[in-house]
Design a protein around this motif. Sequence first.
Motif, PDB file in Angstrom:
ATOM      1  N   ASP A   1       0.939  -1.103  -0.139  1.00  0.00           N
ATOM      2  CA  ASP A   1       0.035  -0.184   0.010  1.00  0.00           C
ATOM      3  C   ASP A   1       0.863   1.116  -0.193  1.00  0.00           C
ATOM      4  O   ASP A   1       1.245   1.940   1.026  1.00  0.00           O
ATOM      5  CB  ASP A   1      -0.916   0.021   1.378  1.00  0.00           C
TER       6      ASP A   1
ATOM      7  N   ARG B   1      -7.284  -5.195   6.789  1.00  0.00           N
ATOM      8  CA  ARG B   1      -6.791  -5.256   5.562  1.00  0.00           C
ATOM      9  C   ARG B   1      -6.281  -6.895   4.927  1.00  0.00           C
ATOM     10  O   ARG B   1      -5.966  -7.443   5.941  1.00  0.00           O
ATOM     11  CB  ARG B   1      -5.655  -4.112   5.208  1.00  0.00           C
TER      12      ARG B   1
ATOM     13  N   TYR C   1      -3.821  -1.526  10.082  1.00  0.00           N
ATOM     14  CA  TYR C   1      -3.826  -2.721   8.911  1.00  0.00           C
ATOM     15  C   TYR C   1      -4.715  -4.027   9.541  1.00  0.00           C
ATOM     16  O   TYR C   1      -4.822  -4.964   8.590  1.00  0.00           O
ATOM     17  CB  TYR C   1      -2.725  -2.961   8.232  1.00  0.00           C
ATOM     18  N   GLN C   2      -5.277  -3.861  10.492  1.00  0.00           N
ATOM     19  CA  GLN C   2      -6.113  -5.109  11.087  1.00  0.00           C
ATOM     20  C   GLN C   2      -7.282  -5.815  10.125  1.00  0.00           C
ATOM     21  O   GLN C   2      -7.430  -6.830  10.144  1.00  0.00           O
ATOM     22  CB  GLN C   2      -6.589  -4.986  12.549  1.00  0.00           C
TER      23      GLN C   2
ATOM     24  N   GLY D   1      -0.431   4.363   2.018  1.00  0.00           N
ATOM     25  CA  GLY D   1      -0.247   4.257   3.264  1.00  0.00           C
ATOM     26  C   GLY D   1       0.958   4.343   3.728  1.00  0.00           C
ATOM     27  O   GLY D   1       1.342   5.205   4.801  1.00  0.00           O
TER      28      GLY D   1
ATOM     29  N   THR E   1     -11.673   1.049   6.664  1.00  0.00           N
ATOM     30  CA  THR E   1     -10.663   1.240   5.708  1.00  0.00           C
ATOM     31  C   THR E   1      -9.704   2.606   6.533  1.00  0.00           C
ATOM     32  O   THR E   1     -10.494   3.404   6.526  1.00  0.00           O
ATOM     33  CB  THR E   1     -11.272   1.412   4.502  1.00  0.00           C
TER      34      THR E   1
ATOM     35  N   THR F   1       3.423  -3.689   3.712  1.00  0.00           N
ATOM     36  CA  THR F   1       3.363  -2.182   4.265  1.00  0.00           C
ATOM     37  C   THR F   1       3.951  -1.934   5.398  1.00  0.00           C
ATOM     38  O   THR F   1       4.568  -1.163   5.452  1.00  0.00           O
ATOM     39  CB  THR F   1       2.032  -1.779   3.980  1.00  0.00           C
TER      40      THR F   1
ATOM     41  N   GLU G   1      -0.938  -7.535   2.414  1.00  0.00           N
ATOM     42  CA  GLU G   1      -0.943  -5.846   2.333  1.00  0.00           C
ATOM     43  C   GLU G   1      -0.400  -5.696   3.722  1.00  0.00           C
ATOM     44  O   GLU G   1       0.427  -4.760   3.923  1.00  0.00           O
ATOM     45  CB  GLU G   1      -2.213  -5.222   2.021  1.00  0.00           C
ATOM     46  N   LEU G   2      -0.873  -6.164   4.834  1.00  0.00           N
ATOM     47  CA  LEU G   2      -0.255  -5.684   6.072  1.00  0.00           C
ATOM     48  C   LEU G   2       1.157  -6.064   6.181  1.00  0.00           C
ATOM     49  O   LEU G   2       2.077  -5.341   6.567  1.00  0.00           O
ATOM     50  CB  LEU G   2      -1.127  -6.606   7.247  1.00  0.00           C
TER      51      LEU G   2
ATOM     52  N   TYR H   1      -3.169   6.818   9.103  1.00  0.00           N
ATOM     53  CA  TYR H   1      -1.660   6.547   8.759  1.00  0.00           C
ATOM     54  C   TYR H   1      -0.932   7.514   9.691  1.00  0.00           C
ATOM     55  O   TYR H   1       0.170   7.021  10.027  1.00  0.00           O
ATOM     56  CB  TYR H   1      -1.759   6.705   7.321  1.00  0.00           C
TER      57      TYR H   1
END
Length: 236
Positions: A67, A153, A150-151, A70, A119, A161, A157-158, A125
């Motif tokens: 991401d 996502r 990011y929990q 972010g 989201t 990122t 992605e977690l 961020y």
Amino acid sequence: MSAETLAVLAVTVAVAAFVQGGSGLGFALIVAPVAGILDPGLLPVFVLASMIPLNAYVVWRERTSLDLRGARWITAARLAATPGGLALLWLIPDRSLGLFVGVATVLAAVASLAAPAFTPGRAAYVGAGAVTGLTETATGVGGPPLALVYQHRPPAELRSTVAACFLVGEVASLILLFATGEGDPADLARAAALLPAIAAGAWLSKLVHHRLDARRMRLFVLVFALVSGVVLMLGI
């Protein structure tokens, strides 16, 4: 450093690299308490330096899920807050700092259990980046704020990122620590000596990282945040 101490650290960082390579989190939570028991002087430089090759590998492995938006906001806020983390290291007693960060982390995790799915946006961020800049520079532990953001996502992605944000932040923290005389070059040498153990854990994580679905990842994130908060509160 004795051979026994080096062996314990090697096993510890291998396990931690496996856990973080699979989930995106947990390296500092596992390594920091053990390093602190063996030699408090290892913190935070040894932990920060050990995470750099691991996070570089995770970013490369899962680069397609990164991401970028972010990561840019988090990194900007994290870099801006890094001097504040150094100031906390100077001004606040270790136990008081750990207690403060631990309480905040536990409260955030508990609130997340009751909060609806969301989201993350710019405010989330920036807030996570700022808190991470403070806590990671001062204590070596900075994962919980990013994990909570990011929990909800996708796991890939977690992982990618958070690893990218860690990577830039760790380099910045080390530069600042050494520039202000708070770093010990010997800790960099110790981290380099344990690269094979880190590589082994990271390689093994390839066997499990794709098996973590979103529900299991969120559960892991919340447990991680709660446990890390308690560890900081207790000063373990």
